[in-house]
Structures are given as structure tokens and as C-alpha cells.
Design a protein around this motif. Sequence first.
Motif, PDB file in Angstrom:
ATOM      1  N   ARG A   4      -1.752  -4.848  -0.990  1.00 44.81           N
ATOM      2  CA  ARG A   4      -0.337  -4.548  -0.785  1.00 44.81           C
ATOM      3  C   ARG A   4      -0.217  -3.376   0.180  1.00 44.81           C
ATOM      4  N   ARG A   5       0.565  -3.554   1.212  1.00 44.55           N
ATOM      5  CA  ARG A   5       0.722  -2.542   2.242  1.00 44.55           C
ATOM      6  C   ARG A   5       2.096  -1.890   2.133  1.00 44.55           C
ATOM      7  N   LEU A   6       2.162  -0.670   2.624  1.00 47.27           N
ATOM      8  CA  LEU A   6       3.412   0.078   2.601  1.00 47.27           C
ATOM      9  C   LEU A   6       3.457   0.973   3.838  1.00 47.27           C
ATOM     10  N   SER A   7       4.626   1.065   4.432  1.00 41.02           N
ATOM     11  CA  SER A   7       4.813   1.946   5.581  1.00 41.02           C
ATOM     12  C   SER A   7       6.052   2.790   5.326  1.00 41.02           C
ATOM     13  N   LEU A   8       5.888   4.112   5.313  1.00 45.76           N
ATOM     14  CA  LEU A   8       7.025   4.997   5.065  1.00 45.76           C
ATOM     15  C   LEU A   8       6.825   6.334   5.766  1.00 45.76           C
ATOM     16  N   ARG A   9       7.928   7.040   5.925  1.00 41.80           N
ATOM     17  CA  ARG A   9       7.887   8.398   6.479  1.00 41.80           C
ATOM     18  C   ARG A   9       8.912   9.252   5.751  1.00 41.80           C
ATOM     19  N   HIS A  10       8.592  10.514   5.596  1.00 42.89           N
ATOM     20  CA  HIS A  10       9.503  11.457   4.948  1.00 42.89           C
ATOM     21  C   HIS A  10      10.386  12.060   6.027  1.00 42.89           C
ATOM     22  N   LEU A  11      11.701  11.921   5.871  1.00 47.70           N
ATOM     23  CA  LEU A  11      12.626  12.372   6.901  1.00 47.70           C
ATOM     24  C   LEU A  11      12.514  13.869   7.165  1.00 47.70           C
ATOM     25  N   ALA A  12      12.391  14.666   6.104  1.00 48.06           N
ATOM     26  CA  ALA A  12      12.406  16.125   6.254  1.00 48.06           C
ATOM     27  C   ALA A  12      11.137  16.667   6.890  1.00 48.06           C
ATOM     28  N   THR A  13       9.986  16.084   6.580  1.00 50.27           N
ATOM     29  CA  THR A  13       8.712  16.631   7.051  1.00 50.27           C
ATOM     30  C   THR A  13       8.088  15.826   8.187  1.00 50.27           C
ATOM     31  N   GLY A  14       8.497  14.568   8.322  1.00 50.32           N
ATOM     32  CA  GLY A  14       7.885  13.702   9.326  1.00 50.32           C
ATOM     33  C   GLY A  14       6.551  13.118   8.902  1.00 50.32           C
ATOM     34  N   ASP A  15       6.074  13.476   7.707  1.00 46.35           N
ATOM     35  CA  ASP A  15       4.799  12.931   7.227  1.00 46.35           C
ATOM     36  C   ASP A  15       4.918  11.429   7.010  1.00 46.35           C
ATOM     37  N   ARG A  16       3.815  10.720   7.272  1.00 52.18           N
ATOM     38  CA  ARG A  16       3.833   9.260   7.222  1.00 52.18           C
ATOM     39  C   ARG A  16       2.672   8.704   6.403  1.00 52.18           C
ATOM     40  N   PHE A  17       2.926   7.510   5.888  1.00 55.89           N
ATOM     41  CA  PHE A  17       1.870   6.690   5.291  1.00 55.89           C
ATOM     42  C   PHE A  17       2.063   5.283   5.821  1.00 55.89           C
ATOM     43  N   ASP A  18       0.960   4.674   6.247  1.00 62.11           N
ATOM     44  CA  ASP A  18       1.040   3.307   6.766  1.00 62.11           C
ATOM     45  C   ASP A  18      -0.298   2.624   6.489  1.00 62.11           C
ATOM     46  N   GLY A  19      -0.302   1.734   5.501  1.00 60.79           N
ATOM     47  CA  GLY A  19      -1.540   1.047   5.176  1.00 60.79           C
ATOM     48  C   GLY A  19      -1.503   0.479   3.790  1.00 60.79           C
ATOM     49  N   PRO A  20      -2.628  -0.079   3.321  1.00 58.68           N
ATOM     50  CA  PRO A  20      -2.679  -0.617   1.960  1.00 58.68           C
ATOM     51  C   PRO A  20      -2.702   0.510   0.930  1.00 58.68           C
ATOM     52  N   TRP A  21      -1.920   0.333  -0.117  1.00 59.53           N
ATOM     53  CA  TRP A  21      -1.904   1.331  -1.196  1.00 59.53           C
ATOM     54  C   TRP A  21      -2.431   0.736  -2.505  1.00 59.53           C
ATOM     55  N   HIS A  22      -2.640  -0.572  -2.519  1.00 64.03           N
ATOM     56  CA  HIS A  22      -3.018  -1.294  -3.733  1.00 64.03           C
ATOM     57  C   HIS A  22      -3.926  -2.444  -3.305  1.00 64.03           C
ATOM     58  N   ASP A  23      -5.035  -2.649  -4.003  1.00 61.01           N
ATOM     59  CA  ASP A  23      -5.976  -3.690  -3.585  1.00 61.01           C
ATOM     60  C   ASP A  23      -5.681  -5.056  -4.185  1.00 61.01           C
ATOM     61  N   GLY A  24      -4.537  -5.172  -4.878  1.00 61.63           N
ATOM     62  CA  GLY A  24      -4.190  -6.424  -5.523  1.00 61.63           C
ATOM     63  C   GLY A  24      -4.535  -6.435  -6.997  1.00 61.63           C
ATOM     64  N   ARG A  25      -5.395  -5.503  -7.405  1.00 60.44           N
ATOM     65  CA  ARG A  25      -5.751  -5.356  -8.822  1.00 60.44           C
ATOM     66  C   ARG A  25      -5.228  -4.035  -9.392  1.00 60.44           C
ATOM     67  N   ALA A  26      -5.343  -2.982  -8.580  1.00 61.65           N
ATOM     68  CA  ALA A  26      -4.958  -1.653  -9.044  1.00 61.65           C
ATOM     69  C   ALA A  26      -4.638  -0.785  -7.836  1.00 61.65           C
ATOM     70  N   PRO A  27      -3.848   0.281  -8.037  1.00 59.13           N
ATOM     71  CA  PRO A  27      -3.576   1.204  -6.943  1.00 59.13           C
ATOM     72  C   PRO A  27      -4.866   1.841  -6.429  1.00 59.13           C
ATOM     73  N   ASP A  28      -4.948   2.066  -5.134  1.00 53.27           N
ATOM     74  CA  ASP A  28      -6.105   2.703  -4.532  1.00 53.27           C
ATOM     75  C   ASP A  28      -5.970   4.225  -4.693  1.00 53.27           C
ATOM     76  N   PRO A  29      -6.929   4.893  -5.342  1.00 56.80           N
ATOM     77  CA  PRO A  29      -6.799   6.333  -5.596  1.00 56.80           C
ATOM     78  C   PRO A  29      -6.636   7.160  -4.325  1.00 56.80           C
ATOM     79  N   ALA A  30      -7.381   6.833  -3.268  1.00 58.34           N
ATOM     80  CA  ALA A  30      -7.275   7.591  -2.021  1.00 58.34           C
ATOM     81  C   ALA A  30      -5.903   7.409  -1.395  1.00 58.34           C
ATOM     82  N   ALA A  31      -5.399   6.176  -1.426  1.00 58.64           N
ATOM     83  CA  ALA A  31      -4.073   5.915  -0.863  1.00 58.64           C
ATOM     84  C   ALA A  31      -2.994   6.622  -1.677  1.00 58.64           C
ATOM     85  N   MET A  32      -3.151   6.633  -2.998  1.00 63.38           N
ATOM     86  CA  MET A  32      -2.171   7.323  -3.835  1.00 63.38           C
ATOM     87  C   MET A  32      -2.182   8.824  -3.573  1.00 63.38           C
TER      88      MET A  32
END
Length: 204
Positions: A32-60
Motif C-alpha cells: 500500500r502506497r501513500l503520498s502526502l506533504r505537511h503544509l506547514a513544514t513542507g515535509d513529505r512522504f511518498d512510497g509504500p507504508w504497508h507491505d500488505g500484511r502489516a505496516p512497515d516500521p521504517a515507513a511508519m
Amino acid sequence: MTRRTFLLAAAAVALGPHGAWAATRRVGPVARRLSLRHLATGDRFDGPWHDGRAPDPAAMADLSQVLADSRTHAVMPFDPMAIEVLWEVARRARLAGPLTILSGYRTPETNRFVHGAGDSQHLRAGAVDVLLPAEQVAGFGEQALKLGRGGVGIYARRSFVHLDSGPVRAWGDLPDGVALAHAKPVPVDPLAKMAEAWAQTRLP
């Protein structure tokens, strides 16, 4: 050859080349992939956050950094269930992203500064406020209501939708004819309405 491999091979023979492709295509979880950015800080995440079985600890961990308190930069491990709700609503609304986040985790000080609820799910890193184009607010909010998980607050005038992993409930500019399954509408508190109007002049 394992029993599972044998069964897959037998199914491939029985179904033919196209059926075999379809059968093997359904085997195994899908990331499962997710792409988001925080408006106030500009920080971004873009990539898989979950391997289909469980959330990925590094992505979380990365998501927790992106969704940190925007005033103090304090980080709290974000609730995977809140990310699950965000991902599912975005998927249903067919929004690929990047999703614009107004607020994720809030410290108690930041929550007071923006006049957030005293028991806000933002305080436990279990809520996100998603800024959307005005024409997408109703559709996004409707999908969140139909999902029937956590809290949904629709703020049409401010063009954002609140999602959280807390108890099922709904408030704000709810569309006519769309009900949140098992939801308990949040009672209207005049003082809270005044605080919300004041908060509109402050940071989200």
C-alpha cells in the motif's frame, strides 16, 4: 514441490495462460502506497507504508516525522490505524496524492494554541486534517463517512476533512442523505462553536 506450489501449477494448467496469470496475480499481499506533504513544514512522504500484511516500521517512523507537531517539531509514533483510515479514504475517493496535511500530531501546547478539543485525537498522534480543493471536500468526506471507521469532521468552509482512529462519530458539514454507520453525532456546544470560529483565524 510443496503442496501450495503443486496446487498453483494445477490451477494454471486448468485455467490456461490467461487464467494462470490471473490466479498467480492474486497470490501474495499487495503493498500500500501513500503520498502526502505537511503544509506547514513542507515535509513529505511518498512510497509504500504497508507491505500488505502489516505496516512497515521504517515507513511508519518516516510518517511520524512528517506528521510531527508543526510548531515544536515534537514527534510521537503515529497510530497505524489512523494511517490506514487515511489511505483507505483516499483510495476510495481515487486521490493519488500528494495529500496535503494541515495537522497531524499536536502537543498539548499546540492543541491549546489552535483551540483544539481537550480530548483531541491529534494529541495521541491518531488524527490528520486533510486540506482539499473545495470541489473535492464533499466527495472525500462522503467516502470517509461511508467507511464508518473513527471520527470524521467535515469543514467545507475551510476546505478540510478531519480523520481519526478514535470512536466512530461525525460532525461538521455533513452531507444530506449520507450517514456514518454506527456514528454518534457530536453534540453542538455553543462555546465550542465560538472557539472554532476563533480558531479559524489561527494556525490549523
